[in-house]
Structure formats: C-alpha cells, structure tokens
Design a protein around this motif. Structure first.
Motif, short mmCIF file in Angstrom:
data_model
loop_
_atom_site.label_atom_id
_atom_site.label_comp_id
_atom_site.label_asym_id
_atom_site.label_seq_id
_atom_site.Cartn_x
_atom_site.Cartn_y
_atom_site.Cartn_z
N ASN A 458 13.84 62.47 36.98
CA ASN A 458 14.00 63.90 37.27
C ASN A 458 13.41 64.25 38.63
O ASN A 458 13.99 65.03 39.39
CB ASN A 458 13.33 64.74 36.18
N LEU A 459 12.24 63.67 38.93
CA LEU A 459 11.61 63.92 40.23
C LEU A 459 12.47 63.35 41.35
O LEU A 459 12.65 63.99 42.40
CB LEU A 459 10.21 63.31 40.26
N SER A 464 15.78 63.58 46.20
CA SER A 464 16.63 62.41 46.43
C SER A 464 16.58 61.91 47.87
O SER A 464 16.82 60.73 48.13
CB SER A 464 18.08 62.74 46.06
N SER A 465 16.25 62.80 48.81
CA SER A 465 16.17 62.39 50.22
C SER A 465 14.85 61.69 50.53
O SER A 465 14.70 61.11 51.61
CB SER A 465 16.32 63.61 51.13
N ASP A 466 13.89 61.76 49.60
CA ASP A 466 12.56 61.18 49.85
C ASP A 466 12.29 59.93 49.02
O ASP A 466 11.75 58.95 49.53
CB ASP A 466 11.47 62.21 49.54
N ILE A 467 12.66 59.97 47.73
CA ILE A 467 12.31 58.86 46.84
C ILE A 467 13.49 58.53 45.92
O ILE A 467 14.39 59.34 45.73
CB ILE A 467 11.08 59.21 45.97
N ASP A 468 13.44 57.33 45.36
CA ASP A 468 14.39 56.90 44.34
C ASP A 468 13.65 56.90 43.00
O ASP A 468 12.65 56.19 42.82
CB ASP A 468 14.91 55.50 44.66
N GLY A 469 14.11 57.69 42.05
CA GLY A 469 13.40 57.87 40.80
C GLY A 469 13.24 56.59 40.01
O GLY A 469 12.16 56.31 39.46
N LEU A 513 6.19 55.30 45.48
CA LEU A 513 4.95 55.81 44.89
C LEU A 513 4.04 56.39 45.97
O LEU A 513 3.39 57.42 45.76
CB LEU A 513 4.23 54.69 44.14
N ARG A 514 4.03 55.75 47.13
CA ARG A 514 3.21 56.27 48.23
C ARG A 514 3.70 57.64 48.68
O ARG A 514 2.90 58.56 48.86
CB ARG A 514 3.24 55.27 49.41
N ILE A 515 4.99 57.79 48.84
CA ILE A 515 5.55 59.07 49.27
C ILE A 515 5.34 60.14 48.20
O ILE A 515 5.01 61.28 48.49
CB ILE A 515 7.04 58.92 49.61
N ALA A 516 5.54 59.76 46.94
CA ALA A 516 5.37 60.72 45.84
C ALA A 516 3.94 61.24 45.77
O ALA A 516 3.70 62.44 45.56
CB ALA A 516 5.77 60.08 44.52
#
Length: 517
Positions: A458-459, A464-469, A513-516
């Motif tokens: 969901n995150l 979607s432009s920052d991370i792959d869930g 994980l770092r970006i999140a």
C-alpha cells in the motif's frame, strides 16, 4: 584572517559586534563593542594585530578592514556561504517544509523558513536528521494565497524542487492548516506526496484551551485561579506573605501554553489551607488597605464554594497526565508514531476512567466542603417540567449539576482529542510501522508477515515514484534476518535502524527501506 576569524567567532556565539562608541580613541569607560574589544585583546598577544591597530590609531583614515560596513560585508559573505552549503545538502535529498509567521520588532510580518531532511554520508557512515534554518521572509498579506506564493518563489530561488517535498509542518491556524483552502492544501495540490503534519504539542494545547472556554463553571474556575495570582503578584508585601506560608509560588496561566495551567492549579490544590489562611489574615489585618481587605474577602468567598472545591480536584487529575504527555511531545527525539500512541493512551484513559473520575471528584469536593463548612444543597438548577414529571424531577441538585458539568467536559475533551488528532492517527496508520523499530526488527517471524506485506504494498502504491512496495517488504525481512544474528545489536529508534543500513553497505543495499525511513 584574524579579523575574519574574530567576526566568525562572535557571530557563531550569537554576540553583538558593535558597541556604543566604536573608536580606538575612546576613553577607557566607553563600550567599544565586542568586536573592537576582541581586536584589542588579540593585539596584546599578537604582534601583527598590535602593529595593525597602531597603524589605525596613527592614521585614522587608512584602510582598516574593521569598519561597520566591512563587518557587515564579512557577515553577509559568511551567511551566504553557510546558506549555500545547507542548500547543497538539501537539494540531493527529500525534504520537509516548516514555515511559521511572527511580526518582528519593526512590526513587519515575517515567516521563518526551515527545511527538515536526513543527512546521510556513506563515506563516513553517518546519519543525522537535520532541521536547517534558512532565513526570514517578509510578507505583506497573511492570507493562504500570499503565503504559498512566497513559499514557491523562495523554493524556486533556492533551486529546490517542490516534487521532492515529502512533508509540510505548520501551526494549527486556519490559514495554514485549513483543509479546503489553507496553505497545506494548496501545497498538496501542487504535490500530492507533501503530507501535512500538525504540530502535536500545539494541537494538544488547543484541546485544553477549547475545554476551558466551553462551560461557564470552567471559565469561572480558571478566573479564580488567575485572580489569586494577580492579587498576590500586584504587591511585593502580599507576595512575601504568600511565600512565607507556601513553599510553591503561585503562577499565572498562559493561553499559548496549556501546561502552564498545571503549574497554576497545582500549588492551589496542594496548599489551599495555607492560601486561605493568608487571605483570612489579610482580611483581619487593619494595616491593609480597604481595597486589599475587600479583594481578599472576595477571593475567599469565591474559593470556598462547592463548585471551586470540586473542580480544583478535577482539573488537577486532568491536567497532570496532559502536562506529562505535552512535555514528552516537546522532546526532540519524539516521532509521530510514539506521539499517536501517547495521545491515544491519554484519550482512552479519560474515557475508561470517566465514571470513577467523576465520582472521585464529587467525593473530594464533598469532603472539602465539610472541612470548610461550605454549604452544598443551597441552589438548584431548574429545567422545563414535562408532562407526567414530578416537581423533584424538574430540577437538578447542586451535586447533579456538577456531575453534568464534569461529564460534559470529559465528553468534549474526548471529542476534541479525536477530531484534532485524526490526521495524526491517519499518518500513523500509513507510516507508523516503519517507526516501530521493536516490532519491525524484533517482532514475530511469521504471524504478522501478511499484514506487513500488505502495508508495504500500500505504501509503495502511494509512493510509486520513490519505492517498490514488494521490494520494501523483502528488504525488511532480510534486514530483520541480519539483525537477529547480531545478538549484541539493540536498535530502538528509526535513526538506529537507518544507521545500521548505512553502515552495512552503500546506497545499493536496502535502497527502498532506506528511502522509506
């Protein structure tokens, strides 16, 4: 270089450079200011500076590099360099906006610009969450459109992309926090990922302020508390009499700081007997002025009432846990996940203890009335008599009225906390699992995996432009596996987990994980 380092030292220590009379020809009693005083001090130890100052004294119109204009130019150059370095650190990262407005001494409206970002250095293996103050911006109009225009112009001037903004934090004023046309909504229309985060401490303060205004009995109670402080603080003699009798001094309440009401109520609740004794002694003291005796008598009459004595215990029980949570919210290590847990715990506490709290306060008020011989069953509150009701049913006793007031206040308190912190709870439901390091790194191996995977997906769908869930979920599982093999490693904060990731490898390892985080 000596002059430049002197200016740098004074500005770093936030000290004024100039004095009343900036001249080396001034007599010894004149204040030449910190800067020239520092130069004189250096001249005692440094022959180069001593020779330079001697040249200035013998040739007053020679180039000295210590004039006010040169000082200001050096300060401006250093400030520009610092600002440029800060912006260089921010531009390559996601950032959050923090703006607040206040008038300056010239009565011009200005807004402070602060950027929050995570500074990661893979070479030094360091992680630091920074909030960098970039300056003040003057603004003529205080409407939302003008604020947004100034903010966007400044971001463009600083070459910062609004697309990289991931959060915005302002106070709870309608012009800033309005969900229809406030600043946060207008910024959100330009960037849907710029999540608005309220100031939780300010929100909790507004909950308390709102409660004190909703009922006349509550407003009257705090009016007496404020009158007590005003009465004693207006006279040094009265203040000394109070200090001799009470170890804790009375304090004034401040609307902008709800915890100040805790400090105002607590001494009265703890030393009510001694305060009343001081007031009684002043009533009987013929050396006091008629006005002082009259004011003291009015205060005693307002204190020794069933309503005040009952609400004194009630507000002490309410304000103490609120004050404790509010002080925790001011801690710089606090994050919104822990804030949400504390606020929820506080709200549930008042809701679960509602009946017991009401009964305890009524019983405490009754005991104090018996102690001070205060009449309880003196006044009744009438209401419209309906068909079929007895006369007794159409009135509320004083105790029943106080029970209604206290329960109503608790109900409003619960509603205010639910309404004002709904945004916080919503943010926590989306991101809180990342800040719950204990659950994320040391939780059960399989029972919550499906929930964690769903939350990560969901995150990832939103960002979607920052991370792959899916990859985020896999990285969390792998990171958890690595941490489990390091029995001496204890992570408790998100910063600790991020530091572990940075120390483990470069930006290619655990990128999602770092970006999140």
């Amino acid at each position: 270089m000596r002059i430049l380092h002197g200016i740098k030292y004074l500005t770093k220590q936030n000290l004024a450079l100039r004095g009343h009379r900036e001249s080396f020809q001034a007599d010894g009693n004149s204040n030449v200011g910190n800067f020239l005083g520092l130069m004189k001090f250096l001249a005692v130890l440094d022959p180069v500076m001593r020779e330079h100052l001697a040249l200035i004294e013998s040739h007053p119109y020679a180039l000295s590099y210590i004039s006010p204009g040169v000082q200001n130019e050096f300060i401006h150059i250093m400030a520009s360099t610092v600002r440029k370095n800060l912006l260089d650190s921010i531009r390559n990262k996601y950032y959050g906006l923090l703006f607040d407005s206040t008038p300056d001494q010239a009565h011009r409206e200005q807004i402070s610009e602060v950027e929050r970002f995570v500074d990661i250095d893979f070479e030094r293996k360091t992680v630091c969450v920074r909030e960098s103050f970039l300056g003040f911006l003057h603004i003529r109009q205080k409407d939302a459109a003008s604020f947004v225009e100034i903010i966007m112009q400044q971001l463009e001037k600083d070459q910062m992309k609004i697309e990289d903004c991931r959060s915005q934090c302002y106070d709870n004023a309608a012009v800033m926090a309005g969900h229809r046309s406030g600043v946060q909504q207008r910024i959100n229309e330009k960037n849907k990922l710029a999540v608005f985060v309220n100031c939780d401490n300010h929100s909790l303060n507004l909950v308390g302020v709102q409660e004190a205004r909703q009922d006349t009995e509550m407003a009257s109670f705090f009016g007496v508390i404020d009158s007590l402080y005003s009465f004693f603080s207006r006279s040094t003699q009265r203040w000394e009499k109070l200090k001799d009798a009470v170890p804790l001094v009375l304090k004034a309440e401040a609307e902008s700081r709800w915890s100040s009401r805790t400090e105002a109520v607590k001494p009265v609740q703890m030393y009510l007997d001694k305060i009343v004794d001081v007031l009684d002694s002043m009533i009987e003291d013929v050396s006091q002025t008629i006005d002082s005796q009259s004011d003291a008598k009015q205060l005693v009459n307002r204190i020794l009432t069933y309503e005040f004595l009952t609400l004194l215990g009630f507000w002490n029980k309410i304000l103490t846990p609120i004050d404790r949570v509010q002080k925790r919210l001011q801690d710089k290590t606090m994050n919104f996940h822990n804030a949400a847990l504390d606020i929820k715990g506080l709200r549930d506490h008042f809701n679960d203890a509602r009946e017991n709290l009401v009964d305890e306060c009524l019983e405490d008020g009754k005991n104090l009335c018996e102690k001070w011989d205060v009449e309880i069953k003196r006044r009744t509150r009438g209401k419209t008599r309906m068909a079929g009701e007895n006369a007794r049913d159409a009135e509320l006793s004083r105790t029943d009225e106080m029970k209604r007031v206290i329960k109503g206040d608790l109900d409003r308190l619960h509603k205010e906390m639910y309404d004002r912190f709904s945004r916080l709870f919503d943010i926590d439901s989306k991101f809180g699992f990342l800040l719950d390091v204990q659950g994320l790194c040391y939780g059960p191996d399989s029972s919550d995996c499906e929930q964690l995977e769903s939350t990560c997906e969901n995150l990832g769908a939103v960002y979607s432009s920052d991370i792959d869930g899916k990859q985020l979920y896999e990285e969390i599982i792998d990171c958890k596996m690595l941490i489990s093999s390091r029995t001496n490693l204890k992570l408790s904060r998100p910063e600790d987990l991020l530091t572990f990731i940075v120390e483990y490898g470069d930006e290619r390892v655990f990128p999602n994980l770092r970006i999140a985080l």
